[in-house]
Design an enzyme around this catalytic site. Structure first.
Site, PDB file in Angstrom:
ATOM      1  N   GLU A   1      -0.002  -1.408   5.585  1.00  0.00           N
ATOM      2  CA  GLU A   1       1.054  -1.030   6.533  1.00  0.00           C
ATOM      3  C   GLU A   1       0.904   0.422   6.953  1.00  0.00           C
ATOM      4  OE1 GLU A   1       4.990   0.726   7.717  1.00  0.00           O
ATOM      5  OE2 GLU A   1       3.689   1.217   5.999  1.00  0.00           O
TER       6      GLU A   1
ATOM      7  N   ASP B   1       0.819  -1.209   0.000  1.00  0.00           N
ATOM      8  CA  ASP B   1       0.000   0.000   0.000  1.00  0.00           C
ATOM      9  C   ASP B   1       0.850   1.256   0.000  1.00  0.00           C
ATOM     10  OD1 ASP B   1       0.687  -0.804   2.686  1.00  0.00           O
ATOM     11  OD2 ASP B   1      -0.662   0.734   3.444  1.00  0.00           O
TER      12      ASP B   1
END
Length: 384
Positions: A135, A73
């Site tokens: 994350e 991400d």
């Protein structure tokens, strides 16, 4: 190999895997490339079905493997002044530009480029590829992945997390604990403040208590702490509440975080805030409205990476890169989660954290070549 890696990085950047959106296309892309190498692949999704982790293995089915880990991400680009399309990689002056170029699709691209080379070797030690979701919003994917690894018969022993460190070895970082605290009061006309419960005022008192605890944390800094700053930190990032000057606000929300040097500091803060709410704030609020409340939601509690005297991951990466020492940093990563599972872990990857989350994010080709050199030399650790 750098040309192939650049092509893969371009593909990865083209997937707009902002944490609020799905990463499934990127994970499918990575899975396809790894499957073509003969990797054994495991995928798991979050509750929504729109996010996924991938854990893939080359080599023997046994303990002691080496994990190459990265999060898929990226942070949003809204409100940032980009020179070009943030999701179309561009190259200029020896730099590769795009959202996620250094944080941290550059490392993922290098790992995927190396996978076919690893597959051609007579591997004596497994190599694992762990690519996670979310994350940036609390290491949610890595936490799920670690829980799944606990249930596996095969237990890796080393994790290399490729966050941007300028290819320096990072052996320690603070934890990152993120919360949202919601205050529920009682609305009313501003002319009668005693007949309402002002959620914003109580939130301010809560924040003031946090700031007092921040001063206490400075006194608790461990002797010889290598962090900058050396103590655990508290920070309020967002406060929202109220409707108008003449309305007693019934709701307020505070987003805050702490970055503990040691877990005990986190326990210290949470205990004191809980006591302050139960003994001081809530009795005053409920004296006016029985429905008044203060609720704290845990967004994410990510363990820090604790420097260890005996660290196989540090030793391996030191031999691969030629680095003589290891540093600590203030920013958080997924490394502490792997360490908590019993693995040795370090953070080492291409690019600078100074470029992360900024417009015109980039990773230099020189850094990518250094990362590829490290991963190529890792072959010797996998075949001996």
């Amino acid at each position: 190999m750098i040309d192939e890696t650049k092509a893969i990085l371009g593909d990865l950047i083209a997937f707009p895997t902002v944490s609020a959106d799905s990463n499934l296309e990127l994970i499918a892309y990575a899975a396809d490339r790894l499957a073509h190498c003969g990797a054994r692949i495991s995928m798991s999704r979050d509750e929504t079905g729109h996010k996924a982790n991938i854990f893939a293995t080359l080599g023997p089915e046994e303990d002691g493997g080496i994990v190459l880990s990265g999060h898929s991400d990226v942070v949003p680009v809204e409100g940032q002044d980009w020179t070009g399309d943030p999701f179309a990689m561009s190259e200029a002056d020896g730099k590769l530009y795009g959202r996620g170029a250094c944080d941290m699709k550059g490392f993922i691209a290098a790992a995927l480029a190396m996978a076919p080379r690893y597959a051609e070797l007579d591997l004596k030690r497994p190599v694992h590829f762990a690519f996670t979701y979310d994350e940036e919003v609390g290491c949610l994917g890595a936490r799920k992945l670690v829980e799944e690894l606990k249930a596996m018969d095969m237990r890796p022993s080393v994790a290399i997390i490729g966050e941007p460190t300028d290819m320096r070895i990072i052996e320690g970082h603070k934890g990152c604990y993120e919360y949202t605290t919601q205050f529920t009061g009682l609305a009313g006309h501003a002319s009668g403040p005693d007949r309402g419960v002002n959620a914003v005022e109580y939130a301010v008192r809560y924040i003031s208590r946090m700031m007092a605890l921040q001063d206490e944390l400075k006194k608790r800094a461990p002797a010889g702490s290598r962090f900058d700053p050396p103590w655990s930190t508290l920070q309020v990032g967002l406060m929202e509440g109220g409707q108008a000057r003449n309305v007693i606000p019934s709701h307020c929300c505070v987003d805050w975080e702490m970055r503990p040097v040691v877990t005990g500091d986190a326990d210290f803060v949470k205990a004191h805030l809980r006591e302050y709410c139960e003994d001081v704030l809530l009795p005053a609020m409920r004296a006016v409205s029985a429905d008044a409340d203060i609720v704290t939601h845990v967004i994410g509690e990510v363990e820090g990476l604790e420097p260890a005297d005996d660290n196989e991951a540090r030793r391996i990466v030191s031999e691969l890169t030629g680095a003589n020492g290891a540093d600590v940093v203030a920013f958080g990563t997924e490394a502490g989660l792997f360490q908590a599972l019993g693995m040795s872990a370090v953070v080492c990857g291409p690019g600078s954290i100074a470029q992360a989350h900024k417009p015109d994010e980039y990773v230099s080709i020189e850094q990518m070549e250094a990362c590829l050199d490290m991963l190529q030399k890792l072959s010797g650790k996998l075949t001996s």
